[in-house]
Write a protein that holds these residues in place. Structure first.
Motif: not given
Lengths: 283, 294
Positions: A29, A35-40, A31-32
């Motif tokens: 969670x 890498x993915x959720x905050x930038x998006x 790492x996800x």
């Protein structure tokens, strides 16, 4: 979640003797999220803070609209081409036996493995007016490289394995007896294909179409070389994002990206609905 | 792939009713269409890469690859893959362990989130980091004040690569580990193994081929990624150009031999990936069956 975990009815997870749940879920969670959720969500937050007036000014810009039309239009065409030829290729691979079948089967994955920039310059060289294929099409008056048709060619290359690899396993599972039953009841081969086989394959074909389409809409590397990139004519939406970024026009880049994400999301939703419908319809 | 049931279709002889397969001429026509299509769309692009790379002889080819900028692009690509692939391996194993070995609320949603990067345009994958770390970005001021360079440098390229290759290992391992169930692990634990021992000596050997398969695909994409990396790299020659970006620069300078020489290395990587992938599928097809389809 108003109940305490100890209470009987609701449980976050089933009990298990296997250790490491907290560690692995926690790490995954974290790492996800990083890498993915905050930038998006940064992208969504940025486009939300634009305000409606600014947002519509960018979205309603002729160049933006044309770029989106070109991206979605060419991706749709390419996915349609891939549905026809991808299904045919899958059929040939599953049903027919010929020497070198395994090599042909492996080749289908080439677009997954070949970097998009390499595919881009290779296709451009082939379809340029003096290229191997371009030379043959020239006398027919067909121009591929540096036109929207070139974009379709690149997206057909990129999307092919998505259709073949979704349809192929379902074809392998088709029970031959169903076809035999249809044949003994007097159906012609054509009737068997359209009435017996196709309904079973339809959901897989729709999935393959949507995967190829989604990939095509966002594709950048293979397209920019062959497209010619003329504003309003052969400029795809991802390229327009890059151009706006290079102009340091962050709001425009962000807004176009947000529109693309939203449209793709709506597309996936529609595909899911169609799929549910086709499952119900064809059982 | 070639499971025994399919073999039973094999004798398409007169014993079979003609109505359950196409007529011979129809078969020939369908096969011809499929081969011409694959030849034009897959084989020719591959051939032209090597044809153009060697257009001016082997001397020009090796010279193009020996150029300092080409060499630094190769080094950077290897470095980026060497960082981002292991990161996604650790994540993939960890996510697969949590998702396949346990039942918990929101599991399906988490699985969907892991696949998210596949449905985002590579350009947008790069853009999100520009919005975060760029001069006008959310953290831009702070990074500048502290002298940390992420964008237009190796960290940014690694981040963008990790983003686009994020799901590869996890999505190979999750179905594989789900299919294998928890029996082996429970046996090991009941015999006194601790968690790490169970993982090292029981789970890892069970999934090693699926893991290798995922690493292979992850690595191919990591070395070949163009769009996302292009947005964050800044295209500084000899410094932040990966191989695909270097191909673009050379191609736009009308240096066809140079561009296709570097491209041929990437094409070889693709061919090696395909060969290894096919060998894995042939050898361990049954084990990997659950993970096929991507």
């Amino acid at each position: 979640m108003t109940t305490a975990p100890a209470q009987a009815g609701w449980r976050f997870r089933q009990p298990s003797v296997i250790p490491g749940f907290g560690l692995t879920l926690g790490f995954s969670l974290a790492y996800l999220t990083l890498i993915i959720l905050i930038p998006l969500s940064g992208l969504i937050w940025r486009s939300a803070s634009l305000g409606w007036a600014d947002f519509w000014a960018i979205a309603g810009d002729r160049r933006t609209i044309n770029a989106l039309e070109i991206s979605f239009g060419t991706a749709f065409l390419a996915a349609a081409v891939n549905v026809v030829f991808g299904t045919l290729v899958a059929w040939v691979l599953v049903r027919y036996r010929f020497p070198g079948r395994r090599i042909v089967d492996a080749m289908v994955d080439l677009p997954f493995a070949l970097p998009t920039a390499v595919a881009g310059i290779a296709l451009t060289t082939l379809y340029a007016p003096n290229g191997w294929i371009g030379k043959l099409l020239m006398p027919l008056g067909i121009k591929v490289a540096y036109t929207p048709l070139g974009i379709v060619v690149a997206l057909v290359f990129i999307g092919l394995p998505f259709v073949v690899r979704t349809v192929q396993p379902i074809m392998e599972e088709i029970d031959k007896e169903v076809e035999e039953a249809a044949a003994t009841l007097g159906a012609s081969r054509f009737q068997i294909i359209t009435r017996v086989l196709f309904p079973g394959l339809a959901p897989a074909i729709i999935t393959g179409f949507s995967l190829a389409f989604a990939r095509g809409v966002g594709e950048y590397g293979s397209v920019i070389f062959i497209a010619g990139n003329l504003p309003y004519k052969s400029e795809i939406a991802p390229l327009l994002i890059v151009i706006r970024l290079e102009e340091y026009n962050y709001p425009a880049a962000t807004a176009i990206a947000a529109i693309m994400l939203a449209l793709s999301f709506v597309m996936l939703l529609v595909v899911n609905l169609v799929q549910t419908w086709s499952r119900k319809r064809y059982g | 792939m070639a499971d025994p049931e399919i073999k039973s279709y094999e004798p398409y002889h007169e014993s079979r009713s003609a109505a359950v397969t196409e007529s011979r001429p129809a078969q020939a026509v369908l096969m011809a269409i499929a081969f011409v299509f694959l030849g034009v769309f897959l084989l020719l692009p591959l051939i032209i890469v090597f044809h153009e790379a060697l257009a001016k002889g082997i001397g020009a080819y090796t010279q193009a690859l020996g150029e300092p900028d080409a060499r630094s692009a190769i080094r950077l690509t290897l470095l980026v893959a060497a960082i981002s692939v292991p990161l996604n391996v650790v994540f993939g194993i960890s996510a697969a362990w949590a998702i396949a070995k346990f039942e918990f609320k929101g599991k399906a949603f988490l699985t969907t989130l892991i696949d998210l990067p596949f449905s985002v345009s590579p350009v947008i994958s790069g853009l999100v980091y520009v919005l975060l770390f760029g001069a006008q970005g959310l953290l831009g001021e702070w990074l500048k004040a502290h002298g940390v360079q992420i964008l237009f440098a190796v960290p940014g390229i690694v981040l963008a690569t990790v983003f686009v290759t994020f799901p590869f290992v996890a999505r190979e391992l999750i179905p594989l580990m789900q299919e294998q169930g928890n029996g082996d692990e429970e046996a090991a634990l009941s015999l006194g193994a601790n968690g790490w021992q169970t993982f090292w000596y029981v789970t890892l050997p069970n999934v090693k081929w699926g893991l290798l398969y995922g690493v292979l695909l992850c690595n191919a994409r990591a070395m070949g990624e163009f769009g996302a990396v292009s947005v964050v790299s800044g295209h500084i020659r000899g410094l932040t150009n990966t191989m695909p970006l270097h191909v673009e620069i050379l191609y736009n300078e009308y240096n066809a031999v140079g561009a296709f020489a570097v491209a041929s290395l990437l094409a070889e990587l693709a061919l090696v990936t395909l060969v290894l992938k096919t060998l894995l599928e042939m050898r361990y097809g049954a084990e990997l069956a659950a993970t096929r389809g991507h």
